[in-house]
Structure formats: C-alpha cells, structure tokens
Design an enzyme around this catalytic site. Structure first.
Site, short mmCIF file in Angstrom:
data_model
loop_
_atom_site.label_atom_id
_atom_site.label_comp_id
_atom_site.label_asym_id
_atom_site.label_seq_id
_atom_site.Cartn_x
_atom_site.Cartn_y
_atom_site.Cartn_z
N GLU A 95 0.10 3.60 -0.31
CA GLU A 95 0.41 2.75 0.84
C GLU A 95 0.65 1.32 0.38
OE1 GLU A 95 -1.66 1.58 5.12
OE2 GLU A 95 -2.93 1.89 3.37
N LYS A 114 2.62 4.75 10.56
CA LYS A 114 1.17 4.75 10.65
C LYS A 114 0.77 4.66 12.12
CE LYS A 114 -2.83 2.60 8.40
NZ LYS A 114 -3.25 1.54 7.43
N CYS A 129 -3.64 6.43 5.09
CA CYS A 129 -4.87 5.66 4.92
C CYS A 129 -5.81 5.76 6.12
CB CYS A 129 -4.51 4.21 4.59
SG CYS A 129 -5.86 3.26 3.83
#
Length: 285
Positions: free
Chosen positions: A44, A119, A153
């Site tokens: 990321e 995300k 993440c």
C-alpha cells in the site's frame, strides 16, 4: 490448483525521477520472475515514493500531485505484467475522481486487463492528513488460477469485509499494507491470521520498509511480508508459509495449494466456514 505468489518488502527512499521508480519496480518484478512467480504483491502507498521527486526547491510534492502520475504508473505496470507474464498487484496508488482522492489497489493481468479496488475503511490519519475518500464496493477478480480479492490494510481489520469476499468465491486475499510502527503492523498482521482461520482462505500480506524523509506521514515504516494459511493439519502449525525479515528490502515466495483449502473446509480439524450459525447471526451473500 496451485499458484506461486511473491510479496515485496518495498524499500522506500528518496528518488529523483519517475525512471528511478520504474527501475526499482522492475527490479522486484525480475526478481519474482527468477522464482517463477505467477502473482506479485506490492505494498500500500508505495507510490508515495514519487512525492520525494520534489518540486525542484527541496520540497516534496503534495499528495494531490500523485494522480498526475496515474497514466505512467498504469502503463509501467501493464507493460511489466505483459513482459514478464505475471499478475501484478500494484500495491495502492492515489487516484482522483470527481475532485476526491482515493487510495486504490490495482491488479494488472498479463493479457493487459486492469482491475481496481478502492480502500473501503479509511483510517483517521488518512482523513486528517490527506482528506482521503472511501470506496463503497467490493470486487472479486477472476484469474486463471482462481478468484482473488484485494483487501487494503485497514480493511483486513473488519471481519465482515473478508467474509463477504469469501462468500463471493475468493480463496486468496492479497493485502497490501503500509504501517509506521509496531502497533499498526501487528494490528494488520494479527487480524490477517484471524481472517485465514475464520474463512479458511490464504492471505498474502506485505508492507513498506525504509523512509521518505521529505514526505509527511511517510517518514517511518515498519513492514514485513507474510504468506499466511489457516491453522490446520495440512498447513504449518503457525499458519505461516513464508515471511520476510522485518524492515528489510526483500522478496518472499511460496506456493499456495488451493485444493487444501477445499479439503479443510470439508473435513478439517475445524470447519469454520461450514459451521457458521447463520440461524443466529446474519450471513453475507
């Protein structure tokens, strides 16, 4: 039913041009090719390295400058995926849509196709520091080796999101991450292990290492790549197929046997996916 995967512990350091970035990326891709990898995961926010190119006056580029690199980023990874006949998960890159920034993972197929996953869950510092927007949909990607998902993440820390991915057929979760200290790193690492047990899937995880001294919020990185399995007899007892050395510039590689996932879901020591009590709590379709 097997796929060979690699994950990059990408070393962030100051660069002076996009060509510097491209050369470092191709170095890792060529390294993975030497191991006959079919899938390669980058971390990321690793394209924040481009901000260190600076404005010519000693200042880093702002986060709002990253979308201007998107065309070159996509062209670079698309060409490398074709050249090395490899699926490249290009970490995440910041894109702009309708005046809003999004932290977005990219999947580059060898045949030229490109997939994206924004995300979904945005950390407080991403909002405060960069005013990042949140995605609102999950994409499952078909490959010639099976279905995969890109869970970015902080997203891995939400069990519902990975449960949805598994319900939609994903057997392998690729998780690009970027964490700045041990606390953040272990949150992502421990929850990744939990997701493998809950859903009987593989998780391929990696993060950034090194530092970008001129780039706000990227001055510290704490990272380690790991290829994780459910905790059952066909797999290693710790649920770790491979892991790197913490904070080192390196590549980790392992073979994922998808048939083992189907075996443990059907007749493992525990069958967590099959034994969901959907009569007592909601399931995800």
């Amino acid at each position: 039913m097997k796929m060979r995967v690699s994950a990059v512990q990408y070393h962030l350091h100051t660069i002076h041009s996009f060509d510097d970035f491209a050369g470092q990326v191709e170095h890792y891709v060529r390294n993975a090719q030497e191991y006959d990898s079919e899938f390669l995961l980058f971390p990321e926010l690793f394209t924040t390295q481009l901000m260190s190119i600076g404005d010519g006056q000693g200042n880093a580029l702002p986060i709002t400058a990253l979308p201007s690199f998107t065309e070159r980023y996509v062209q670079l990874f698309s060409s490398l995926a074709a050249k090395y006949d490899m699926h490249l998960i290009g970490g995440t890159h910041i894109i702009e849509e309708n005046g809003k920034l999004y932290n977005t993972a990219f999947l580059f197929y060898p045949d030229g196709r490109v997939g994206q996953q924004k995300k979904i869950h945005i950390t407080p510092w991403e909002i405060k520091g960069w005013n990042m927007g949140a995605g609102d949909s999950l994409h499952i990607f078909d490959t010639d080796k099976g279905k995969i998902a890109l869970i970015i993440c902080y997203d891995i820390e939400f069990p519902e999101w990975v449960r949805i991915a598994k319900a939609r057929g994903a057997d392998v979760i690729f998780c690009p991450s970027c964490t700045d200290d041990r606390h953040a790193f272990h949150r992502v690492r421990y929850t990744s292990h939990a997701r493998t047990i809950e859903n009987q899937v593989y998780v391929v995880l990696t993060g950034t290492v090194g530092s970008l001294p001129t780039v706000d919020f990227m001055r510290a990185n704490f990272g380690q790549a790991a290829i994780l399995t459910p905790n059952d007899v066909p797999f290693p007892p710790r649920g770790v197929l491979a892991e790197g050395e913490i904070n080192q510039d390196m590549l980790v590689t392992a073979d994922l046997d998808l048939s083992l996932l189907y075996e443990v879901r059907e007749k493992g020591s525990v069958t967590t996916w099959r034994d969901r009590r959907t009569d007592l709590y909601p399931d995800w379709n």
